[in-house]
Motif scaffolding. Structure first.
Motif, short mmCIF file in Angstrom:
data_model
loop_
_atom_site.label_atom_id
_atom_site.label_comp_id
_atom_site.label_asym_id
_atom_site.label_seq_id
_atom_site.Cartn_x
_atom_site.Cartn_y
_atom_site.Cartn_z
N PHE A 118 0.84 -1.18 0.00
CA PHE A 118 0.00 0.00 0.00
C PHE A 118 0.88 1.24 0.00
O PHE A 118 1.82 1.34 0.79
N ASN A 119 0.59 2.16 -0.86
CA ASN A 119 1.32 3.42 -0.95
C ASN A 119 0.33 4.56 -1.04
O ASN A 119 -0.84 4.37 -1.35
N ILE A 120 0.82 5.75 -0.80
CA ILE A 120 0.01 6.95 -0.91
C ILE A 120 0.42 7.65 -2.19
O ILE A 120 1.60 7.91 -2.40
N SER A 121 -0.55 7.94 -3.03
CA SER A 121 -0.22 8.63 -4.28
C SER A 121 0.06 10.09 -3.99
O SER A 121 -0.21 10.59 -2.91
N GLY A 122 0.62 10.77 -4.99
CA GLY A 122 0.98 12.17 -4.83
C GLY A 122 -0.22 13.03 -4.47
O GLY A 122 -1.27 12.94 -5.09
N MET A 123 -0.06 13.83 -3.42
CA MET A 123 -1.12 14.75 -3.03
C MET A 123 -0.48 15.95 -2.34
O MET A 123 0.68 15.89 -1.94
N SER A 124 -1.24 16.97 -2.19
CA SER A 124 -0.76 18.18 -1.52
C SER A 124 -0.89 17.97 -0.02
O SER A 124 -1.99 18.02 0.52
N GLY A 139 -0.02 19.95 2.17
CA GLY A 139 -0.39 21.20 2.83
C GLY A 139 -1.90 21.35 2.96
O GLY A 139 -2.38 22.15 3.75
N ALA A 140 -2.66 20.56 2.18
CA ALA A 140 -4.11 20.68 2.21
C ALA A 140 -4.73 19.87 3.34
O ALA A 140 -5.89 20.04 3.66
N ILE A 141 -3.95 18.95 3.94
CA ILE A 141 -4.49 18.15 5.04
C ILE A 141 -3.64 18.38 6.29
O ILE A 141 -2.50 18.83 6.21
N SER A 142 -4.19 18.06 7.43
CA SER A 142 -3.53 18.35 8.70
C SER A 142 -2.38 17.39 8.98
O SER A 142 -2.27 16.33 8.36
N ARG A 143 -1.55 17.76 9.94
CA ARG A 143 -0.42 16.91 10.34
C ARG A 143 -0.89 15.55 10.83
O ARG A 143 -0.33 14.53 10.43
N PRO A 144 -1.95 15.47 11.69
CA PRO A 144 -2.41 14.14 12.11
C PRO A 144 -2.90 13.28 10.93
O PRO A 144 -2.71 12.07 10.91
N ALA A 145 -3.46 13.92 9.92
CA ALA A 145 -3.91 13.16 8.75
C ALA A 145 -2.73 12.60 7.97
O ALA A 145 -2.75 11.45 7.52
N VAL A 146 -1.67 13.41 7.82
CA VAL A 146 -0.46 12.94 7.13
C VAL A 146 0.15 11.76 7.89
O VAL A 146 0.53 10.75 7.31
N LEU A 147 0.22 11.88 9.22
CA LEU A 147 0.78 10.80 10.03
C LEU A 147 -0.07 9.54 9.95
O LEU A 147 0.44 8.42 9.86
N ALA A 148 -1.39 9.70 9.94
CA ALA A 148 -2.29 8.56 9.85
C ALA A 148 -2.13 7.85 8.50
O ALA A 148 -2.08 6.62 8.43
N SER A 179 0.54 7.91 6.61
CA SER A 179 1.86 7.29 6.59
C SER A 179 1.87 5.99 7.38
O SER A 179 2.42 4.97 6.93
N ASN A 180 1.27 6.00 8.57
CA ASN A 180 1.21 4.77 9.37
C ASN A 180 0.36 3.71 8.70
O ASN A 180 0.67 2.52 8.78
N GLY A 181 -0.70 4.12 8.04
CA GLY A 181 -1.54 3.16 7.33
C GLY A 181 -0.82 2.51 6.17
O GLY A 181 -0.93 1.32 5.94
N ALA A 182 -0.03 3.29 5.44
CA ALA A 182 0.74 2.73 4.33
C ALA A 182 1.88 1.86 4.81
O ALA A 182 2.28 0.91 4.14
N LYS A 183 2.41 2.19 6.00
CA LYS A 183 3.51 1.40 6.56
C LYS A 183 3.05 0.00 6.87
O LYS A 183 3.69 -0.99 6.67
#
Length: 176
Positions: free
Chosen positions: A153-159, A161-170, A172-176
């Protein structure tokens, strides 16, 4: 004997008069319902179908519900229509109306086609010591620059800056 036949005749005429009155009452009730439904449909603002097609538009949902039963025996299945099949349209309608659009377990898709992705439940979860670590997967081995990844599982390219820090961490952990 004549008295009995006369009583039967009176009973029959009375019964027919009652049935005729009930029929007229029923027709009157249907006409009254049609007038009230027309006024309600023309003045409401929630459903475009009912506003554009008063009274007749009310039967759309009834026929859509019956469509499942008719299609099962006479017409196309839920996933045979193009460009958007009935299952996709039904999901979009429910999502647009902010109704629950989750789909139950099971599938109406043909699972026998090669390449169909199937998720299977695990009756007994795999223990950590029994798990096999994932091997790197190469996508496009015949390409000039193939892509090799260690995760499925990977995260495709996205901005970000449009989502919050907790969302980015979530993510990232989900893809990990």
């Amino acid at each position: 004997m004549q008295d009995m036949s006369e009583r039967f005749g009176n009973f029959l005429i009375t019964s027919l008069e009652i049935l005729a009155a009930a029929f007229i009452l029923l027709i009157g009730a249907v006409v009254l319902w049609t007038i009230v439904a027309y006024i309600l449909d023309v003045t409401q603002t929630r459903h475009a179908i009912r506003r554009n097609y008063p009274v007749i538009g009310r039967f759309r949902y009834f026929f859509e519900h019956l469509g499942e039963f008719f299609r099962q025996y006479f017409f196309a299945m839920d996933r045979e229509e193009l460009p958007f099949n009935r299952a996709e349209r039904s999901w979009a309608y429910r999502a647009a109306k902010d109704l629950d659009n989750t789909v139950a377990f099971g599938s109406t898709r043909d699972m026998r086609r090669p390449g169909t992705v199937v998720f299977v439940n695990c009756a007994f979860p795999t223990l950590g010591q029994d798990a096999v670590p994932p091997r790197p997967v190469t996508v496009g081995p015949g390409c000039r620059v193939p892509y090799t990844t260690a995760s499925l599982f990977n995260i495709s390219g996205m901005s970000y800056g449009a989502i919050s820090r907790p969302a980015v961490l979530a993510l990232s952990n989900g893809a990990k």
